[in-house]
Motif scaffolding. Structure first.
Motif, mmCIF file in Angstrom:
data_model
loop_
_atom_site.group_PDB
_atom_site.id
_atom_site.type_symbol
_atom_site.label_atom_id
_atom_site.label_comp_id
_atom_site.label_asym_id
_atom_site.label_seq_id
_atom_site.Cartn_x
_atom_site.Cartn_y
_atom_site.Cartn_z
ATOM 1 N N GLY A 185 5.896 26.592 21.673
ATOM 2 C CA GLY A 185 6.916 27.430 22.300
ATOM 3 C C GLY A 185 7.388 28.547 21.389
ATOM 4 O O GLY A 185 7.463 29.709 21.797
ATOM 5 N N VAL A 186 7.696 28.214 20.164
ATOM 6 C CA VAL A 186 8.156 29.232 19.216
ATOM 7 C C VAL A 186 7.039 30.219 18.899
ATOM 8 O O VAL A 186 7.277 31.427 18.806
ATOM 9 C CB VAL A 186 8.705 28.573 17.926
ATOM 10 C CG1 VAL A 186 8.948 29.595 16.841
ATOM 11 C CG2 VAL A 186 9.982 27.814 18.239
ATOM 12 N N THR A 187 5.818 29.725 18.777
ATOM 13 C CA THR A 187 4.683 30.615 18.522
ATOM 14 C C THR A 187 4.509 31.593 19.679
ATOM 15 O O THR A 187 4.276 32.787 19.464
ATOM 16 C CB THR A 187 3.388 29.814 18.293
ATOM 17 O OG1 THR A 187 3.586 28.938 17.192
ATOM 18 C CG2 THR A 187 2.222 30.724 18.015
ATOM 19 N N MET B 121 7.939 11.873 20.552
ATOM 20 C CA MET B 121 7.972 12.631 19.326
ATOM 21 C C MET B 121 6.922 13.738 19.337
ATOM 22 O O MET B 121 7.206 14.858 18.954
ATOM 23 C CB MET B 121 7.755 11.668 18.146
ATOM 24 C CG MET B 121 7.791 12.340 16.820
ATOM 25 S SD MET B 121 9.449 12.862 16.434
ATOM 26 C CE MET B 121 9.250 13.304 14.752
ATOM 27 N N ILE B 122 5.706 13.424 19.791
ATOM 28 C CA ILE B 122 4.644 14.426 19.820
ATOM 29 C C ILE B 122 5.002 15.553 20.770
ATOM 30 O O ILE B 122 4.731 16.724 20.477
ATOM 31 C CB ILE B 122 3.295 13.781 20.206
ATOM 32 C CG1 ILE B 122 2.839 12.861 19.085
ATOM 33 C CG2 ILE B 122 2.243 14.828 20.496
ATOM 34 C CD1 ILE B 122 1.604 12.071 19.400
ATOM 35 N N ASP B 123 5.637 15.216 21.888
ATOM 36 C CA ASP B 123 6.009 16.257 22.840
ATOM 37 C C ASP B 123 7.015 17.234 22.229
ATOM 38 O O ASP B 123 6.905 18.450 22.436
ATOM 39 C CB ASP B 123 6.552 15.655 24.136
ATOM 40 C CG ASP B 123 7.676 14.665 23.917
ATOM 41 O OD1 ASP B 123 7.834 14.169 22.792
ATOM 42 O OD2 ASP B 123 8.385 14.371 24.891
ATOM 43 N N GLN B 124 7.949 16.732 21.458
ATOM 44 C CA GLN B 124 8.933 17.613 20.823
ATOM 45 C C GLN B 124 8.283 18.535 19.787
ATOM 46 O O GLN B 124 8.635 19.713 19.688
ATOM 47 C CB GLN B 124 10.032 16.776 20.151
ATOM 48 C CG GLN B 124 10.820 15.918 21.115
ATOM 49 C CD GLN B 124 11.606 16.743 22.118
ATOM 50 O OE1 GLN B 124 12.300 17.675 21.741
ATOM 51 N NE2 GLN B 124 11.480 16.405 23.381
ATOM 52 N N ILE B 125 7.337 18.010 19.042
ATOM 53 C CA ILE B 125 6.620 18.822 18.055
ATOM 54 C C ILE B 125 5.798 19.893 18.758
ATOM 55 O O ILE B 125 5.808 21.066 18.350
ATOM 56 C CB ILE B 125 5.739 17.934 17.153
ATOM 57 C CG1 ILE B 125 6.623 17.029 16.284
ATOM 58 C CG2 ILE B 125 4.815 18.784 16.285
ATOM 59 C CD1 ILE B 125 5.872 15.941 15.556
ATOM 60 N N ILE C 14 6.271 21.198 21.760
ATOM 61 C CA ILE C 14 7.181 22.194 22.337
ATOM 62 C C ILE C 14 7.659 23.143 21.254
ATOM 63 O O ILE C 14 7.667 24.363 21.446
ATOM 64 C CB ILE C 14 8.376 21.511 23.033
ATOM 65 C CG1 ILE C 14 7.914 20.847 24.324
ATOM 66 C CG2 ILE C 14 9.491 22.508 23.308
ATOM 67 C CD1 ILE C 14 8.960 19.963 24.974
ATOM 68 N N GLY C 15 8.053 22.596 20.127
ATOM 69 C CA GLY C 15 8.542 23.434 19.031
ATOM 70 C C GLY C 15 7.491 24.382 18.501
ATOM 71 O O GLY C 15 7.723 25.595 18.401
ATOM 72 N N VAL D 284 0.010 26.188 26.803
ATOM 73 C CA VAL D 284 -0.259 24.911 26.130
ATOM 74 C C VAL D 284 1.022 24.081 26.037
ATOM 75 O O VAL D 284 0.987 22.857 26.163
ATOM 76 C CB VAL D 284 -0.876 25.148 24.733
ATOM 77 C CG1 VAL D 284 -0.863 23.883 23.896
ATOM 78 C CG2 VAL D 284 -2.283 25.696 24.862
ATOM 79 N N SER D 285 2.162 24.744 25.854
ATOM 80 C CA SER D 285 3.420 24.000 25.716
ATOM 81 C C SER D 285 3.956 23.472 27.042
ATOM 82 O O SER D 285 4.733 22.513 27.054
ATOM 83 C CB SER D 285 4.483 24.878 25.039
ATOM 84 O OG SER D 285 4.909 25.911 25.899
#
Length: 77
Positions: free
Chosen positions: A11-13, A1-5, A7-8, A35-36
């Motif tokens: 990555g989007v930033t 779960m933390i990895d998905q957050i 990445i989101g 960092v992602s």
């Protein structure tokens, strides 16, 4: 779960910052991108998505290149 957050958010930033008109803001994109990357590596390896894992290596190289151009080379000049 933390990895998905991670990445989101990171990555989007990174993508968002890379499109800014100001170079002073754009230069931070590579930091968020780098960092992602560990989260991308972990997620793709764990899910056995080896093709995407290979793409992550190319993305990581690109973010490191941005770091060199915007932070290392810039400071040396």
């Amino acid at each position: 779960m933390i990895d998905q957050i991670a990445i989101g958010l990171c990555g989007v930033t990174a993508v968002f910052l890379s499109q800014d008109k100001r170079e002073s803001v754009r230069r931070f994109a590579c930091l968020f991108g780098m960092v992602s990357q560990p989260f991308w590596f972990w997620t793709t390896w764990h899910a056995k998505q080896y093709g995407i894992f290979a793409l992550c290596i190319l993305y990581a190289f690109s973010w490191v290149r941005g770091f060199y151009v915007h932070w290392i080379k810039r400071e040396a000049a």
